[in-house]
Design a protein around this motif. Structure first.
Motif, PDB file in Angstrom:
ATOM      1  N   TYR A  94       0.821  -1.223   0.000  1.00 25.41           N
ATOM      2  CA  TYR A  94       0.000   0.000   0.000  1.00 25.41           C
ATOM      3  C   TYR A  94       0.854   1.271   0.000  1.00 25.41           C
ATOM      4  N   PRO A  95       1.860   1.404   0.876  1.00 23.34           N
ATOM      5  CA  PRO A  95       2.702   2.606   0.808  1.00 23.34           C
ATOM      6  C   PRO A  95       3.411   2.755  -0.540  1.00 23.34           C
ATOM      7  N   ASP A  96       3.881   1.642  -1.107  1.00 22.27           N
ATOM      8  CA  ASP A  96       4.553   1.708  -2.405  1.00 22.27           C
ATOM      9  C   ASP A  96       3.575   2.069  -3.518  1.00 22.27           C
ATOM     10  N   LEU A  97       2.328   1.636  -3.387  1.00 21.85           N
ATOM     11  CA  LEU A  97       1.301   1.988  -4.369  1.00 21.85           C
ATOM     12  C   LEU A  97       1.049   3.493  -4.362  1.00 21.85           C
ATOM     13  N   VAL A  98       0.954   4.084  -3.177  1.00 22.71           N
ATOM     14  CA  VAL A  98       0.782   5.544  -3.066  1.00 22.71           C
ATOM     15  C   VAL A  98       1.962   6.257  -3.725  1.00 22.71           C
ATOM     16  N   ASP A  99       3.163   5.785  -3.434  1.00 24.36           N
ATOM     17  CA  ASP A  99       4.371   6.385  -4.007  1.00 24.36           C
ATOM     18  C   ASP A  99       4.386   6.250  -5.530  1.00 24.36           C
ATOM     19  N   GLU A 100       3.974   5.101  -6.038  1.00 17.10           N
ATOM     20  CA  GLU A 100       3.959   4.875  -7.491  1.00 17.10           C
ATOM     21  C   GLU A 100       2.987   5.822  -8.187  1.00 17.10           C
ATOM     22  N   LEU A 101       1.825   6.036  -7.611  1.00 13.94           N
ATOM     23  CA  LEU A 101       0.838   6.919  -8.222  1.00 13.94           C
ATOM     24  C   LEU A 101       1.326   8.366  -8.256  1.00 13.94           C
ATOM     25  N   ILE A 102       1.964   8.805  -7.190  1.00 15.28           N
ATOM     26  CA  ILE A 102       2.503  10.166  -7.174  1.00 15.28           C
ATOM     27  C   ILE A 102       3.621  10.300  -8.208  1.00 15.28           C
ATOM     28  N   SER A 103       4.475   9.288  -8.306  1.00 15.07           N
ATOM     29  CA  SER A 103       5.575   9.320  -9.275  1.00 15.07           C
ATOM     30  C   SER A 103       5.044   9.379 -10.705  1.00 15.07           C
TER      31      SER A 103
END
Length: 369
Positions: free
Chosen positions: A350-359
């Motif tokens: 979940y944290p990596d998913l948030v980071d991926e979307l922002i990137s």
């Protein structure tokens, strides 16, 4: 030192999904990488005021004992409206407008009309500010279940039988509008065309319940869609935009099974009664069905012109036939929601998913693309 990337989390809004949006924001606020990102929480009240909100997820969580709401108690916020100007400004009574710093990217977590339907996306395009998720046209078309199906049919994707009752048709002759449903087999699902979170949806098992169901849907949206119920399993798939010219990435499929006395996946089953629904990912389907669900999800994402993310919902019949139901361009986004659950099963936390979307949002320009 390089400054942190400044992310405005925008949530709340004027739709009936206001509290759901607050809950989504609480989840993102709780996991976003504070070493990399500076968070500016901006809530939109039910009346449309944009205000600064405390950076505290707890009051925003939706559960049986708390229905969160953005209230006009913080300083009012205005977005920049000129190319190259990314300064947020706050307005307080009797004070000169004050700048509170630039925003690099907006993470819009507003569900439903006046947010997920292209309206916010248009504002961000005017403001020349990058944002997470689909653009104006895709957001608007995919919010309308009627035109969504028109796009999918034109792309040759399999959709179930349906009818649409417009506001004018209903006001002109309700009985004729009801007669247009006669070709569908019961049960049918009567839905507001442009609402989410199962607001206003009724499962109808015979003609005697149809008029009341249409009236209920019209309380949420004057345009109504009636879909023939499909026999089978509800299988979903998460999709993320590919990088550059790469194809969209698809998650492991997931399955929703409604238990505990609910006829379908309604609001209470989704958000209140935590024991009434079972989410499973990877879904227990054979490899042929898995591949077909993922193919349809990828093709639907591309046919709709999606960017960033989407959740694609399908039905799998007992014979393995897959029928596309709908796309959600800003799906439920709490850690226990199906979209993050499917990506967790695929290897993206979940944290990596948030980071991926922002990137992904930071890589994509505003304007024509």
């Amino acid at each position: 030192m390089t400054r942190k990337i400044r992310v405005a989390l925008v949530f709340g809004g004027r739709s009936e999904e206001h509290s759901v949006s607050c809950s989504t924001a609480a989840s993102v606020m709780g996991v976003i990488d504070r070493e990399r990102y500076e968070v500016v929480p901006i809530g939109i009240t039910r009346q449309g005021h944009w205000v600064l909100v405390d950076d505290d997820p707890e009051p925003l969580r939706l559960n049986a004992s708390n229905t969160p709401e953005v209230r006009a108690t913080g300083a009012e916020v205005t977005m920049p409206m000129a190319v190259g100007d990314r300064e947020l400004r706050v307005l307080e009574a009797g004070q000169v407008p004050a700048e509170i710093g630039e925003v690099d990217v907006v993470f819009p977590l507003v569900h439903g009309p006046f947010g997920e339907d292209g309206t916010l996306q248009g504002l961000f395009e005017l403001a020349d500010v990058r944002y997470v998720g689909c653009g104006v046209l895709t957001s608007a078309v995919m919010m309308d279940k009627h035109y969504m199906k028109v796009v999918f049919e034109a792309a040759g994707l399999p959709v179930g039988p349906y009818r649409v009752i417009s506001d004018k048709a209903w006001r002109r002759d309700p009985q004729a509008a009801l007669a247009s449903i006669e070709g569908l087999q019961y049960p049918v699902f009567v839905k507001p065309c442009r609402a989410g979170s199962s607001f206003g949806i009724t499962r109808v098992t015979g003609p005697e319940g149809l008029q009341a169901a249409v009236e209920e849907a019209r309380r949420h949206d004057p345009k109504v869609i009636v879909e023939q119920g499909l026999v089978g399993r509800e299988i979903e798939c998460g999709v993320l935009e590919g990088r550059g010219t790469d194809a969209p990435r698809v998650s492991e499929p997931g399955e929703i099974v409604v238990v505990g006395g609910h006829d379908f996946y309604d609001f209470d089953a989704k958000y209140i009664d935590g024991t009434s629904v079972q989410l499973t990912s990877p879904a227990e389907v054979d490899q042929a069905v898995r591949a077909e669900v993922q193919r349809i999800a990828r093709e639907a994402f591309e046919a709709a012109g999606c960017e960033g993310l989407a959740r694609v919902d399908s039905f799998v019949a007992p014979d393995g036939t897959v029928t596309l139901n709908e796309i959600n361009t800003m799906p439920g986004f709490t850690p226990s929601s199906m979209f993050p659950v499917m990506w967790q099963a695929t290897g993206l936390s979940y944290p990596d998913l948030v980071d991926e979307l922002i990137s992904l949002a930071l890589e994509r320009p505003t304007g024509l693309r």
